[in-house]
Design a protein around this motif. Structure first.
Motif, mmCIF file in Angstrom:
data_model
loop_
_atom_site.group_PDB
_atom_site.id
_atom_site.type_symbol
_atom_site.label_atom_id
_atom_site.label_comp_id
_atom_site.label_asym_id
_atom_site.label_seq_id
_atom_site.Cartn_x
_atom_site.Cartn_y
_atom_site.Cartn_z
ATOM 1 N N GLU A 85 0.817 -1.225 0.000
ATOM 2 C CA GLU A 85 0.000 0.000 0.000
ATOM 3 C C GLU A 85 0.848 1.271 0.000
ATOM 4 O O GLU A 85 0.359 2.354 -0.337
ATOM 5 C CB GLU A 85 -0.989 0.017 1.175
ATOM 6 C CG GLU A 85 -0.368 -0.014 2.559
ATOM 7 C CD GLU A 85 -0.178 -1.427 3.108
ATOM 8 O OE1 GLU A 85 -0.166 -2.383 2.308
ATOM 9 O OE2 GLU A 85 -0.038 -1.560 4.340
ATOM 10 N N LYS A 86 2.139 1.123 0.351
ATOM 11 C CA LYS A 86 3.003 2.311 0.357
ATOM 12 C C LYS A 86 3.238 2.842 -1.069
ATOM 13 O O LYS A 86 3.519 4.025 -1.245
ATOM 14 C CB LYS A 86 4.353 1.997 1.006
ATOM 15 C CG LYS A 86 4.263 1.509 2.450
ATOM 16 C CD LYS A 86 4.028 2.644 3.411
ATOM 17 C CE LYS A 86 4.032 2.154 4.853
ATOM 18 N NZ LYS A 86 3.514 3.160 5.805
ATOM 19 N N VAL A 88 0.883 2.720 -3.341
ATOM 20 C CA VAL A 88 -0.394 3.363 -3.680
ATOM 21 C C VAL A 88 -0.476 4.759 -3.067
ATOM 22 O O VAL A 88 -0.908 5.715 -3.724
ATOM 23 C CB VAL A 88 -1.582 2.494 -3.193
ATOM 24 C CG1 VAL A 88 -2.912 3.160 -3.522
ATOM 25 C CG2 VAL A 88 -1.496 1.096 -3.809
ATOM 26 N N ASP A 89 -0.044 4.887 -1.804
ATOM 27 C CA ASP A 89 -0.174 6.221 -1.172
ATOM 28 C C ASP A 89 1.078 7.095 -1.359
ATOM 29 O O ASP A 89 1.162 8.193 -0.797
ATOM 30 C CB ASP A 89 -0.574 6.106 0.310
ATOM 31 C CG ASP A 89 0.501 5.465 1.187
ATOM 32 O OD1 ASP A 89 1.673 5.452 0.790
ATOM 33 O OD2 ASP A 89 0.156 4.974 2.285
ATOM 34 N N LYS A 168 1.479 -7.400 -4.122
ATOM 35 C CA LYS A 168 0.707 -6.841 -5.239
ATOM 36 C C LYS A 168 1.638 -6.529 -6.402
ATOM 37 O O LYS A 168 2.809 -6.191 -6.185
ATOM 38 C CB LYS A 168 0.016 -5.535 -4.806
ATOM 39 C CG LYS A 168 -0.989 -5.694 -3.678
ATOM 40 C CD LYS A 168 -2.280 -6.288 -4.197
ATOM 41 C CE LYS A 168 -3.328 -6.358 -3.082
ATOM 42 N NZ LYS A 168 -4.494 -7.170 -3.503
#
Ligand code: ZN
Length: 273
Positions: A85-86, A88-89, A168
């Motif tokens: 998720e890092k 993505v953000d 991912k």
């Protein structure tokens, strides 16, 4: 000078006490005569979550100095693990720097126990001095953020392997865990990155990538590649996270190595659990 080995010592179940003692003695002999490396330890992530002094015995986690010394461990790779998720953000690069800071803090706090090597010679020297040498490996190339200059930055900070992706698919490679496969293996940038890593002396780690990405890496890389923590798909049919026999043989044919992950979810066929 001691040879450097990546050791896997199996104590076979069901063997009698004498043969267990023999195998323990053999294990001790191997670690005394060689430099013992672990390809992947999650200590930076742990230190980012809890304030622990790993120079002392700890009741949680899988690493501390007393246990490392007892086991003869000389050079565990510190995993600069970037959660998917890092990317993505947009905080992956900053987060990687913070985790490397944690290991540098550890060395500053205990300079007689730990050191970070920049070269193989330094690693050898640190081990000869009785220190635990802490090379850095980055798990998830998300922190590279599409920039060869950022790759160079992390090379200067000590990163010596990069696992191209994690749970991912990212901007570099498809992931074995992800049903979304936007690149059909590596992205264009991923292909360029492999070549740049070859030039900079950063090992390419194929743990976690999709099968297509694995075969593309072998095609592109001009030097041997590693699987820092994979296991054998033979024992877990259909589990792409692990490597097939053909992949393991192809990796070895190019001079690469696979380090086995002994977590039970990686070595037991979940279908029979
Ligand atoms: Zn992993």
């Amino acid at each position: 000078m001691r040879k450097m080995i990546f050791v896997i010592i199996l104590v076979l179940g069901g063997c009698n006490k004498t043969s267990q003692n023999d195998q323990y003695a053999l294990a001790q002999q191997l670690v005394n005569q060689n430099i013992l490396i672990d390809g992947y330890i999650d200590l930076p992530y742990r230190l980012s979550k809890e304030n622990t002094d790993v120079s002392l015995s700890t009741s949680v986690g899988d690493f501390d100095v007393p246990r490392a010394k007892a086991g003869g461990l000389n050079a565990p790779f510190m995993s600069i693990y970037i959660p998917a998720e890092k990317e993505v953000d947009g905080t992956a690069t900053e987060y990687a720097n913070q985790l490397i800071d944690r290991i540098e803090d550890l060395v500053t706090a205990h300079p007689n126990i730990f050191a970070i090597p920049n070269t193989l010679q330094q690693l050898n020297n640190q081990v000869e001095q009785g220190k635990i040498s802490l090379p850095l490996g980055m798990e998830n190339g998300a922190a590279i953020n599409g920039s060869i200059e950022t790759l160079r930055h992390f090379q200067r900070r000590g990163v010596r392997y990069i696992t191209l992706t994690h749970s991912k698919s990212n901007h570099i490679s498809d992931s074995s865990y992800d049903e979304s496969r936007p690149w059909g293996g590596l992205s264009d940038f991923g292909s360029q990155l492999v070549m740049e890593m070859n030039k900079l002396g950063i090992m390419v780690d194929v743990s976690h990538v999709s099968d297509k990405a694995f075969w593309q890496v072998l095609e592109i890389s001009s030097v041997p590649v590693i699987a820092s923590h994979s296991s054998a798909r033979h024992f877990t049919p259909g589990f792409e996270r692990n490597m097939s026999d053909a992949m393991i043989k192809a990796l070895a044919d190019q001079g690469g190595i696979i380090m086995i992950n002994f977590g039970s979810t990686f070595i037991i066929n979940s279908a029979i659990l």
